[in-house]
Write an enzyme that holds these catalytic residues in place. Sequence first.
Site, mmCIF file in Angstrom:
data_model
loop_
_atom_site.group_PDB
_atom_site.id
_atom_site.type_symbol
_atom_site.label_atom_id
_atom_site.label_comp_id
_atom_site.label_asym_id
_atom_site.label_seq_id
_atom_site.Cartn_x
_atom_site.Cartn_y
_atom_site.Cartn_z
ATOM 1 N N HIS A 175 0.844 -1.207 0.000
ATOM 2 C CA HIS A 175 0.000 0.000 0.000
ATOM 3 C C HIS A 175 0.881 1.260 0.000
ATOM 4 C CE1 HIS A 175 -3.050 -2.634 2.336
ATOM 5 N NE2 HIS A 175 -3.570 -2.433 1.139
ATOM 6 N N LYS B 275 -16.655 -6.688 5.478
ATOM 7 C CA LYS B 275 -15.547 -7.295 6.225
ATOM 8 C C LYS B 275 -15.574 -6.854 7.679
ATOM 9 C CE LYS B 275 -12.394 -7.056 2.241
ATOM 10 N NZ LYS B 275 -11.231 -6.322 1.701
ATOM 11 N N ARG C 234 -2.194 -5.976 -8.311
ATOM 12 C CA ARG C 234 -1.111 -6.936 -8.074
ATOM 13 C C ARG C 234 -1.010 -7.969 -9.187
ATOM 14 N NH1 ARG C 234 -3.171 -7.984 -2.098
ATOM 15 N NH2 ARG C 234 -5.016 -7.906 -3.379
ATOM 16 N N SER D 294 -3.073 -7.509 3.138
ATOM 17 C CA SER D 294 -3.297 -7.361 4.577
ATOM 18 C C SER D 294 -3.604 -8.721 5.211
ATOM 19 C CB SER D 294 -4.462 -6.398 4.835
ATOM 20 O OG SER D 294 -4.158 -5.118 4.347
HETATM 21 O O1 PNS Z 1 -8.413 -2.485 0.613
HETATM 22 P P1 PNS Z 1 -9.709 -2.997 0.033
HETATM 23 O O2 PNS Z 1 -10.504 -3.752 1.063
HETATM 24 O O3 PNS Z 1 -9.517 -3.767 -1.236
HETATM 25 O O4 PNS Z 1 -10.533 -1.674 -0.335
HETATM 26 C C1 PNS Z 1 -11.810 -1.778 -0.892
HETATM 27 C C2 PNS Z 1 -12.481 -0.405 -0.945
HETATM 28 C C3 PNS Z 1 -12.557 0.180 0.459
HETATM 29 C C4 PNS Z 1 -11.676 0.523 -1.817
HETATM 30 C C5 PNS Z 1 -13.868 -0.636 -1.546
HETATM 31 O O5 PNS Z 1 -14.538 -1.607 -0.800
HETATM 32 C C6 PNS Z 1 -14.706 0.630 -1.574
HETATM 33 O O6 PNS Z 1 -14.537 1.449 -2.446
HETATM 34 N N1 PNS Z 1 -15.588 0.779 -0.567
HETATM 35 C C7 PNS Z 1 -16.495 1.886 -0.472
HETATM 36 C C8 PNS Z 1 -17.923 1.461 -0.884
HETATM 37 C C9 PNS Z 1 -18.051 1.553 -2.393
HETATM 38 O O7 PNS Z 1 -18.058 2.622 -2.939
HETATM 39 N N2 PNS Z 1 -18.091 0.380 -3.074
HETATM 40 C C10 PNS Z 1 -18.107 0.347 -4.520
HETATM 41 C C11 PNS Z 1 -19.496 0.276 -5.085
HETATM 42 S S1 PNS Z 1 -20.336 -1.212 -4.637
#
Ligand code: PNS
Length: 166
Positions: A17, A41, A90, A128
């Site tokens: 990150h 989560k 990745r 993570s």
């Molecule tokens: O580190 P991660 O868990 O891969 O991050 C995922 C994240 C937080 C970027 C993603 O879940 C997100 O954008 N969450 C906010 C809610 C949202 O806008 N979701 C997309 C439309 S369903």
Amino acid sequence: MQTVICPGSFDPVTKGHIDIIKRAAKTFEKVIVAVFVNKAKVPCFTIEERIHFLEKALEGVENIEIVSCEGLLADYARERRVTAVVKGLRAMSDFEYEFQMALTNKILYPELETLFLSSSAENMYLSSSIVKTVASFGGDIRDFVPECIHDEIRDRLCGGGVNNES
Ligand code: PNS
């Protein structure tokens, strides 16, 4: 395009990150690091802990703002008048999910572009959940997390129950 958002759960932040955020900070005028509450989560670390780790690991990088967010990324971006999201990619395994997110965000906020930075070779495998799994068995996570937050993360993960969902 001056300001971008780097969103994530950062539960906890990894060297992967930090690499992506620092490279984004070199490329764009300002980077908003958005720590999201992901309802799908159960996090291991609180939002405050995750922000604390990011602040320590990104100390000295001037053009960064770290925020916590609830709700949709598209809504937050619109609210901040930001039209680009930067994410790390990745491997092929990331692609389907990231593509789905990028397209969904574009429908919700058509001006919003998602830009992908390829992960550095040394971080290709890193996540993570790898950090949490290895730490939960008492393994060495020094290669996975920034040195300045290693002890705090290790002590926290070795001390209690670990959730490996992210
Ligand atoms: O580190 P991660 O868990 O891969 O991050 C995922 C994240 C937080 C970027 C993603 O879940 C997100 O954008 N969450 C906010 C809610 C949202 O806008 N979701 C997309 C439309 S369903």
